[in-house]
Scaffold this motif. Structure first.
Motif: not given
Length: 173
Positions: A38-46
């Motif tokens: 989830l944290l990685v997904g939140e960071v990678l979403i432009p």
């Protein structure tokens, strides 16, 4: 502990057990993986006009996975109960629908346990209870302090045999 109406006259609770906590290790590890993803997904979403919706979708997916992989096993662990009384062994499980099985101590013919290397380190094991009847053998896995439980159950079975023998002699007299 309050009086349980499902007990027979003179019956007392001796021990109440839940499965060993090691059953929760895998679900908790998966929960950490889901939170990390989830944290990685939140960071990678432009950043952009749809970023809020995408972040919300990732968060909802993470919550659903956490509920599925963590809450289900946690509730299953919490609602599974093995109870030893002075007259029987009671098995109860189920989150929404409850299932129960009672084995009279007088029908138990053998009690044994099995412990692997990891079980020895963590203090748990498998309890094998053989009883006279149609179901025969019951195998209960992940029992905490399995040697103590086996000894306690064995003693309860012997005490029940003595009690039934005394009652039979009293009836004959």
């Amino acid at each position: 502990m309050g009086y349980d109406r499902s007990f027979a006259a003179g019956e007392q609770c001796v021990e109440i057990l839940h499965p060993h906590w090691k059953t929760l290790v895998r679900p908790i590890a998966l929960a950490f993986v889901v939170v990390a993803a989830l944290l990685v997904g939140e960071v990678l979403i432009p950043a952009g006009k749809d970023a809020g919706i995408e972040r919300l979708a990732v968060a909802v997916a993470a919550i659903v996975l956490l509920m599925w992989w963590l809450m289900g096993p946690l509730l299953r662990w919490r609602t599974t109960v093995y109870e030893l009384t002075t007259r029987r062994m009671r098995l109860r499980d189920g989150i929404i629908a409850r299932h129960g099985r009672d084995i009279p101590l007088s029908r138990i013919t053998d009690v044994s346990f099995r412990k692997g290397p990891l079980d020895r380190l963590l203090g748990c094991g498998t309890l094998i209870v053989e009883s006279a009847g149609e179901h025969g053998e019951i195998t209960l896995t992940e029992i905490p302090h399995v040697e103590h439980v086996q000894a306690t159950l064995f003693q309860l079975v012997e005490d029940e045999r003595l009690r039934v023998g005394r009652e039979d002699r009293d009836v004959m007299d």
